[in-house]
Motif scaffolding. Sequence first.
Motif, PDB file in Angstrom:
ATOM      1  N   SER A   1      -3.493  -1.070  10.902  1.00 31.05           N
ATOM      2  CA  SER A   1      -2.588  -0.009  10.461  1.00 31.05           C
ATOM      3  C   SER A   1      -1.658   0.544  11.556  1.00 31.05           C
ATOM      4  CB  SER A   1      -3.434   1.142   9.904  1.00 31.05           C
ATOM      5  OG  SER A   1      -2.569   2.127   9.399  1.00 31.05           O
ATOM      6  N   GLY A   2      -0.357   0.300  11.406  1.00 34.87           N
ATOM      7  CA  GLY A   2       0.595   0.868  12.357  1.00 34.87           C
ATOM      8  C   GLY A   2       1.081  -0.092  13.416  1.00 34.87           C
ATOM      9  N   ARG A   3       0.339  -1.173  13.636  1.00 30.88           N
ATOM     10  CA  ARG A   3       0.854  -2.172  14.584  1.00 30.88           C
ATOM     11  C   ARG A   3       0.359  -3.566  14.214  1.00 30.88           C
ATOM     12  NH1 ARG A   3      -2.270  -4.611  18.500  1.00 30.88           N
ATOM     13  NH2 ARG A   3      -4.110  -3.515  19.283  1.00 30.88           N
TER      14      ARG A   3
ATOM     15  N   TYR B   1     -11.742  -6.355   5.482  1.00 29.79           N
ATOM     16  CA  TYR B   1     -10.366  -5.918   5.736  1.00 29.79           C
ATOM     17  C   TYR B   1     -10.179  -5.727   7.244  1.00 29.79           C
ATOM     18  CZ  TYR B   1      -6.110  -3.163   4.510  1.00 29.79           C
ATOM     19  OH  TYR B   1      -4.830  -2.681   4.350  1.00 29.79           O
TER      20      TYR B   1
ATOM     21  N   GLY C   1      -4.130  -6.086   7.260  1.00 26.30           N
ATOM     22  CA  GLY C   1      -3.067  -5.085   7.155  1.00 26.30           C
ATOM     23  C   GLY C   1      -2.725  -4.535   8.522  1.00 26.30           C
ATOM     24  N   GLY C   2      -1.415  -4.317   8.755  1.00 24.57           N
ATOM     25  CA  GLY C   2      -0.991  -3.685  10.006  1.00 24.57           C
ATOM     26  C   GLY C   2       0.291  -4.258  10.553  1.00 24.57           C
ATOM     27  N   GLY C   3       1.350  -3.436  10.545  1.00 27.52           N
ATOM     28  CA  GLY C   3       2.576  -3.756  11.272  1.00 27.52           C
ATOM     29  C   GLY C   3       3.445  -4.853  10.694  1.00 27.52           C
ATOM     30  N   LEU C   4       3.199  -5.282   9.466  1.00 33.02           N
ATOM     31  CA  LEU C   4       4.003  -6.382   8.914  1.00 33.02           C
ATOM     32  C   LEU C   4       5.337  -5.863   8.371  1.00 33.02           C
ATOM     33  CD1 LEU C   4       1.272  -8.385   6.919  1.00 33.02           C
ATOM     34  CD2 LEU C   4       2.141  -8.841   9.227  1.00 33.02           C
TER      35      LEU C   4
ATOM     36  N   VAL D   1      -1.441  -7.020   3.519  1.00 30.23           N
ATOM     37  CA  VAL D   1      -1.115  -5.694   2.995  1.00 30.23           C
ATOM     38  C   VAL D   1       0.028  -5.110   3.824  1.00 30.23           C
ATOM     39  CG1 VAL D   1      -2.021  -3.396   2.467  1.00 30.23           C
ATOM     40  CG2 VAL D   1      -3.558  -5.397   2.421  1.00 30.23           C
ATOM     41  N   VAL D   2       1.044  -4.600   3.138  1.00 29.53           N
ATOM     42  CA  VAL D   2       2.188  -3.987   3.825  1.00 29.53           C
ATOM     43  C   VAL D   2       2.277  -2.526   3.398  1.00 29.53           C
ATOM     44  CG1 VAL D   2       4.670  -4.106   4.274  1.00 29.53           C
ATOM     45  CG2 VAL D   2       3.379  -6.211   3.823  1.00 29.53           C
ATOM     46  N   GLY D   3       2.289  -1.637   4.375  1.00 26.40           N
ATOM     47  CA  GLY D   3       2.337  -0.204   4.084  1.00 26.40           C
ATOM     48  C   GLY D   3       3.581   0.443   4.651  1.00 26.40           C
ATOM     49  N   ASN D   4       3.517   0.787   5.926  1.00 27.77           N
ATOM     50  CA  ASN D   4       4.592   1.537   6.609  1.00 27.77           C
ATOM     51  C   ASN D   4       5.996   1.005   6.374  1.00 27.77           C
ATOM     52  OD1 ASN D   4       3.726   3.841   8.216  1.00 27.77           O
ATOM     53  ND2 ASN D   4       2.326   2.378   9.165  1.00 27.77           N
TER      54      ASN D   4
ATOM     55  N   LYS E   1       0.848  -1.197   0.000  1.00 29.90           N
ATOM     56  CA  LYS E   1       0.000   0.000   0.000  1.00 29.90           C
ATOM     57  C   LYS E   1       0.884   1.248   0.000  1.00 29.90           C
ATOM     58  CE  LYS E   1      -4.208   0.157   2.148  1.00 29.90           C
ATOM     59  NZ  LYS E   1      -5.235   0.452   3.167  1.00 29.90           N
TER      60      LYS E   1
ATOM     61  N   GLU F   1      -8.100  -4.267   9.806  1.00 23.67           N
ATOM     62  CA  GLU F   1      -7.138  -3.159   9.712  1.00 23.67           C
ATOM     63  C   GLU F   1      -6.539  -2.813  11.066  1.00 23.67           C
ATOM     64  OE1 GLU F   1      -4.916  -1.391   8.476  1.00 23.67           O
ATOM     65  OE2 GLU F   1      -5.906   0.060   7.153  1.00 23.67           O
TER      66      GLU F   1
HETATM   67  C1  1GP Z   1      -2.690   0.286   6.149  1.00 22.16           C
HETATM   68  O1  1GP Z   1      -3.301  -1.990   6.448  1.00 22.16           O
HETATM   69  C2  1GP Z   1      -2.368  -1.150   5.843  1.00 22.16           C
HETATM   70  O2  1GP Z   1      -3.962   0.596   5.638  1.00 22.16           O
HETATM   71  C3  1GP Z   1      -0.967  -1.534   6.172  1.00 22.16           C
HETATM   72  O3  1GP Z   1      -0.631  -1.275   7.508  1.00 22.16           O
HETATM   73  O4  1GP Z   1       1.052   0.515   7.271  1.00 22.16           O
HETATM   74  O5  1GP Z   1       0.965  -0.889   9.357  1.00 22.16           O
HETATM   75  O6  1GP Z   1       1.769  -1.850   7.203  1.00 22.16           O
HETATM   76  P1  1GP Z   1       0.872  -0.840   7.860  1.00 22.16           P
END
Ligand code: 1GP
Length: 251
Positions: free
Chosen positions: A167-169, A163, A191-194, A211-214, A11, A165
């Motif tokens: 996000s961030g952890r 989803y 999604g979150g913290g991966l 889903v990988v974002g941060n 993401k 979510e």
């Molecule tokens: C954010 O779920 C996604 O909408 C991904 O989460 O940014 O923590 O990886 P991270």
Amino acid sequence: MDWRNWRHVVKLDPARPLDPAVIARLPATGTDALVLGGSDGIRRGAVFGLLGAARETGLPVAIEVSSVQAVVPGADWYLIPMVLNTTDPRWLVGAHQEAFANLHRIAPGIPVPWDRVVTVAYVVCNPAATVARVAAARPPEGPAAVAAWATVAERLLRADIVYIEYSGRLGDPAWVEAAAGALRRARLFYGGGLSTAEQAAVMAARAHTVVVGNALYRPDGLECIRATVRGARQVRPGEGGEPFAAGSRLP
Ligand code: 1GP
């Protein structure tokens, strides 16, 4: 690749600067697709620019339409988020209704590509996440509440994607499992913290798509993406904990 077959997705946040050279190297990580989306500060120009860079990778590209600013033509898919556990109906359907009422101004003369519209029912589980604040979400009390949201999403709203979510952890795998147990048809995203292979494997054994974002925005971002792809590919969805549809039978 069709969104139903994605196992691993990156993401990209249009509001966060990212070296175009990093984006260009994403196909080599093995990820399945790119999603352009964020909770705050989305501007059409930035979405447009990021879409161009994302398209150049040759990977499938989806735009998450969390704001009318994200209505930009040229994506393969348009993911429409609906926050199930919001306390404000605006984030469930209100903003959507407003957008359709103003579509003639937002995208004049451009028909909605309905065959590429995908509905995403979010269960926001991390109260500290920006999305929790922006969308006034009240996190579920536990796995049973998550399963109930998944049922609402699939059976009542007929959402394409549920989803989970964080996000961030990193989230609680039991919560993802609970959602999986309630689903028969919808795809389950986590999604979150991966950032590591191990973390991705745990969640990819419980969800269809991770889903990988941060992590991409860290100095070792591309290595994190490679590792999480490796982890996601080590397992199959439903392999960890409760299988899909296990808890969806009526008593
Ligand atoms: C954010 O779920 C996604 O909408 C991904 O989460 O940014 O923590 O990886 P991270």
